[in-house]
Design a protein around this motif. Structure first.
Motif, PDB file in Angstrom:
ATOM      1  N   GLU A 199       0.829  -1.210   0.000  1.00 37.90           N
ATOM      2  CA  GLU A 199       0.000   0.000   0.000  1.00 37.90           C
ATOM      3  C   GLU A 199       0.861   1.256   0.000  1.00 37.90           C
ATOM      4  O   GLU A 199       0.498   2.262  -0.612  1.00 37.90           O
ATOM      5  CB  GLU A 199      -0.945  -0.001   1.204  1.00 37.90           C
TER       6      GLU A 199
ATOM      7  N   ARG B 118      -6.363  -1.556  -7.755  1.00 30.49           N
ATOM      8  CA  ARG B 118      -6.829  -2.242  -6.552  1.00 30.49           C
ATOM      9  C   ARG B 118      -8.237  -2.835  -6.692  1.00 30.49           C
ATOM     10  O   ARG B 118      -8.470  -4.004  -6.395  1.00 30.49           O
ATOM     11  CB  ARG B 118      -6.799  -1.281  -5.353  1.00 30.49           C
TER      12      ARG B 118
ATOM     13  N   THR C  67      -7.775   2.228   1.255  1.00 31.15           N
ATOM     14  CA  THR C  67      -6.707   1.244   1.090  1.00 31.15           C
ATOM     15  C   THR C  67      -7.009   0.030   1.980  1.00 31.15           C
ATOM     16  O   THR C  67      -7.993   0.011   2.725  1.00 31.15           O
ATOM     17  CB  THR C  67      -5.348   1.836   1.499  1.00 31.15           C
ATOM     18  N   TYR C  68      -6.093  -0.939   1.926  1.00 31.12           N
ATOM     19  CA  TYR C  68      -6.238  -2.142   2.748  1.00 31.12           C
ATOM     20  C   TYR C  68      -5.460  -2.044   4.067  1.00 31.12           C
ATOM     21  O   TYR C  68      -5.289  -3.035   4.762  1.00 31.12           O
ATOM     22  CB  TYR C  68      -5.749  -3.367   1.967  1.00 31.12           C
ATOM     23  N   ARG C  69      -5.011  -0.845   4.424  1.00 36.35           N
ATOM     24  CA  ARG C  69      -4.184  -0.711   5.629  1.00 36.35           C
ATOM     25  C   ARG C  69      -4.901  -1.164   6.896  1.00 36.35           C
ATOM     26  O   ARG C  69      -4.281  -1.753   7.790  1.00 36.35           O
ATOM     27  CB  ARG C  69      -3.719   0.746   5.784  1.00 36.35           C
TER      28      ARG C  69
ATOM     29  N   ARG D 117       1.793   2.160  -3.321  1.00 35.55           N
ATOM     30  CA  ARG D 117       0.690   2.706  -4.106  1.00 35.55           C
ATOM     31  C   ARG D 117       0.256   4.084  -3.619  1.00 35.55           C
ATOM     32  O   ARG D 117      -0.744   4.619  -4.085  1.00 35.55           O
ATOM     33  CB  ARG D 117      -0.534   1.767  -4.011  1.00 35.55           C
ATOM     34  N   SER D 118       0.980   4.660  -2.681  1.00 36.76           N
ATOM     35  CA  SER D 118       0.613   5.959  -2.122  1.00 36.76           C
ATOM     36  C   SER D 118       0.788   7.052  -3.169  1.00 36.76           C
ATOM     37  O   SER D 118       1.461   6.868  -4.175  1.00 36.76           O
ATOM     38  CB  SER D 118       1.498   6.261  -0.904  1.00 36.76           C
TER      39      SER D 118
END
Length: 279
Positions: free
Chosen positions: A133, A193, A257-259, A136-137
């Motif tokens: 992630e 994503r 996101t998936y964070r 992808r920032s």
């Protein structure tokens, strides 16, 4: 409460857990192992139960994507180039795990289906998700802009599909997460994503159907009438919960996101590790 009632309540609980976690990148198998251990739902029959109730989750995602699925099947039969390419990509992505599964699944289950393994893979997978992630920032987006990005299912190349399929093999180790491995693998291969998430859902159909049918065929003799009733309860609860979760996941990843899932994995893995160390 009778033993039969308690057994069915456990099956219902695990079915809900399966439906909620199957399409989140947090490992449904890992959760089933952990909570199955916690509520004393462990046996050869339970291992079959855990695989077969995944059919409920798969039927839910097939229902949600039924129009696109029909379009793919009809288009492939009519030799539409776009649909033929999509079907080819799904087959390419499916084959690595099918081959590895047929050759090594008994050894994998014997070695890795344990809460300690789940704790480690949850934490490792969480840190990998955070790393991906970060790549992808917005700060990294400019560096990636020159790379071709697959923004729709139809734009995915066979090489990207193969990368996703190889990533899916990692998910045979519980705690890794099939959806997490395939989504992150797709993102690393240059798939956007949300599109990587959708492709993961489609790839789950042949993968999990094959696993569930194979396990049912191999172990049908182990299952009693009570086991079949428990499977039915778990199947229905998994189906209903997955119907809700799949739509929610698609809505979530279009904006986030998936964070949050990565930190959940790390936290749960640490808790399980501490619990096992103190036991």
């Amino acid at each position: 409460m009778t033993d039969q009632t308690i057994y069915l309540l456990k099956a219902f609980f695990l079915g809900v857990l399966e439906g909620v976690t199957e399409f989140l990148p947090i490992s449904s198998t890992g959760h089933l192992i952990l909570f199955g251990n916690w509520i004393n739902f462990e046996s050869d029959e339970a291992k079959v139960f855990e695989v077969v109730i995944q059919l409920g989750s798969i039927l839910a995602v097939m229902w949600i994507f039924r129009q696109r699925l029909i379009q793919m099947i009809v288009g492939t039969l009519r030799l539409d180039p776009v649909e033929v390419a999509f079907t080819r990509n799904l087959l390419i992505a499916f084959l690595p795990s099918a081959i590895i599964g047929l050759l090594f699944i008994k050894m994998i289950k014997a070695l890795f289906f344990h809460p300690g393994v789940v704790a480690v893979t949850l934490v490792l997978g969480g840190f990998i998700m955070l790393w991906v992630e970060r790549r992808r920032s917005p700060a990294a987006a400019a560096a990636l802009a020159a790379r071709p990005q697959a923004r729709t299912l139809e734009q995915i190349s066979w090489k990207q599909a193969l990368a996703v399929g190889c990533a899916q093999c990692l998910a045979m180790v519980p705690g890794t997460s099939r959806s997490g491995a395939t989504i992150i693998g797709g993102m690393l291969a240059g798939i956007q994503r949300k599109t990587a998430t959708e492709f993961s859902f489609f790839l789950a159909m042949p993968t999990m159907l094959a696993a569930a049918l194979y396990d049912t065929y191999k172990h049908a003799g182990l299952l009693s009438q009570q086991d079949m009733l428990a499977i039915a309860v778990g199947f229905i609860s998994a189906f209903l919960c997955a119907l809700l979760v799949v739509r929610a996941v698609l809505a979530f990843v279009s904006k986030h996101t998936y964070r949050v899932f990565a930190w959940y994995r790390i936290g749960l893995g640490i808790i399980v590790g501490v619990w096992l160390w103190m036991a």
